[in-house]
Scaffold this motif. Structure first.
Motif, PDB file in Angstrom:
ATOM      1  N   THR A  12       0.815  -1.226   0.000  1.00 32.89           N
ATOM      2  CA  THR A  12       0.000   0.000   0.000  1.00 32.89           C
ATOM      3  C   THR A  12       0.842   1.266   0.000  1.00 32.89           C
ATOM      4  OG1 THR A  12      -0.252   0.172   2.408  1.00 32.89           O
ATOM      5  CG2 THR A  12      -1.880  -1.180   1.213  1.00 32.89           C
ATOM      6  N   THR A  13       2.153   1.144   0.184  1.00 29.92           N
ATOM      7  CA  THR A  13       3.023   2.322   0.158  1.00 29.92           C
ATOM      8  C   THR A  13       3.813   2.428  -1.143  1.00 29.92           C
ATOM      9  OG1 THR A  13       4.883   1.180   1.216  1.00 29.92           O
ATOM     10  CG2 THR A  13       3.270   2.248   2.677  1.00 29.92           C
ATOM     11  N   GLU A  14       3.621   1.478  -2.047  1.00 30.12           N
ATOM     12  CA  GLU A  14       4.385   1.465  -3.302  1.00 30.12           C
ATOM     13  C   GLU A  14       3.895   2.530  -4.270  1.00 30.12           C
ATOM     14  OE1 GLU A  14       7.123  -0.445  -4.390  1.00 30.12           O
ATOM     15  OE2 GLU A  14       7.165  -0.817  -2.233  1.00 30.12           O
ATOM     16  N   GLN A  15       4.849   3.257  -4.832  1.00 24.05           N
ATOM     17  CA  GLN A  15       4.528   4.202  -5.896  1.00 24.05           C
ATOM     18  C   GLN A  15       4.674   3.456  -7.217  1.00 24.05           C
ATOM     19  OE1 GLN A  15       6.667   7.879  -5.551  1.00 24.05           O
ATOM     20  NE2 GLN A  15       5.541   8.433  -3.721  1.00 24.05           N
ATOM     21  N   ALA A  16       3.540   3.258  -7.871  1.00 25.59           N
ATOM     22  CA  ALA A  16       3.509   2.522  -9.136  1.00 25.59           C
ATOM     23  C   ALA A  16       2.309   3.018  -9.927  1.00 25.59           C
ATOM     24  CB  ALA A  16       3.386   1.022  -8.867  1.00 25.59           C
ATOM     25  N   ASP A  17       2.321   2.756 -11.229  1.00 27.50           N
ATOM     26  CA  ASP A  17       1.147   3.119 -12.031  1.00 27.50           C
ATOM     27  C   ASP A  17      -0.063   2.309 -11.593  1.00 27.50           C
ATOM     28  OD1 ASP A  17       2.628   4.959 -13.548  1.00 27.50           O
ATOM     29  OD2 ASP A  17       3.234   3.397 -14.964  1.00 27.50           O
TER      30      ASP A  17
END
Length: 169
Positions: A12-17
């Protein structure tokens, strides 16, 4: 060819498209990754899932399929929900698990996503053995034609990370 990376941490903290949610068929939240994504993403995700239930998925999302919604308050543009199979000793459901990864990449391509973060689908409460789940996940992602540039497997603990690391080798 897609670049595969491993991260030990919280999806839930991942920056992804796009972040992939190991959803239940109701699409209305649950435990594990599904519950965490709904909690952190906020009510926008639930509202979008409720819309999907009213419009296309009245009986729920079938196992092995995938559908996208907003990511709400998550640091991603989209959440791709996919329903993994429950592991069975009596019945080989590997094709359904592989379908979750393939269908999620298909939806990611439709969205124009270049980075996608996956959890270890079906390896939690659905009981899939981690080593086999990792083998299927990595094998499917590496052999699926996609415009996604990076697939990031975001793994909750060291044991899951080790299983995916072994599957990559």
């Amino acid at each position: 060819m897609v670049r595969v990376t491993l991260v030990q941490g919280d999806i839930t903290t991942e920056q992804a498209d796009a972040i992939v949610n190991a959803a239940n068929s109701s699409l209305l939240g649950g435990g594990g990754v599904d519950g965490a994504i709904h909690r952190r993403g906020g009510p926008e995700i639930l509202a979008a899932c409720e819309d999907l239930r009213r419009s296309h998925y009245g009986k729920g999302l079938p196992t092995g399929q995938a559908v996208a919604t907003t990511a709400g308050r998550l640091p991603a543009a989209h959440v791709i929900h996919t329903v993994g199979p429950v592991w069975s000793k009596e019945e080989d459901r590997s094709a359904l698990l592989a379908s979750c990864y393939r269908e999620s990449l298909r939806v990611a391509d439709e969205l124009g996503a270049r980075t996608v973060a996956f959890p270890a689908i079906s390896t939690g409460i659905f009981g899939w053995p981690m080593d086999d789940g990792a083998r299927i996940a990595v094998g499917t992602v590496c052999t699926t034609r996609t415009r996604v540039e990076e697939v990031r497997f975001v793994l909750f603990d060291a044991a899951a990370y080790a299983a995916f690391e072994a599957a990559i080798r």
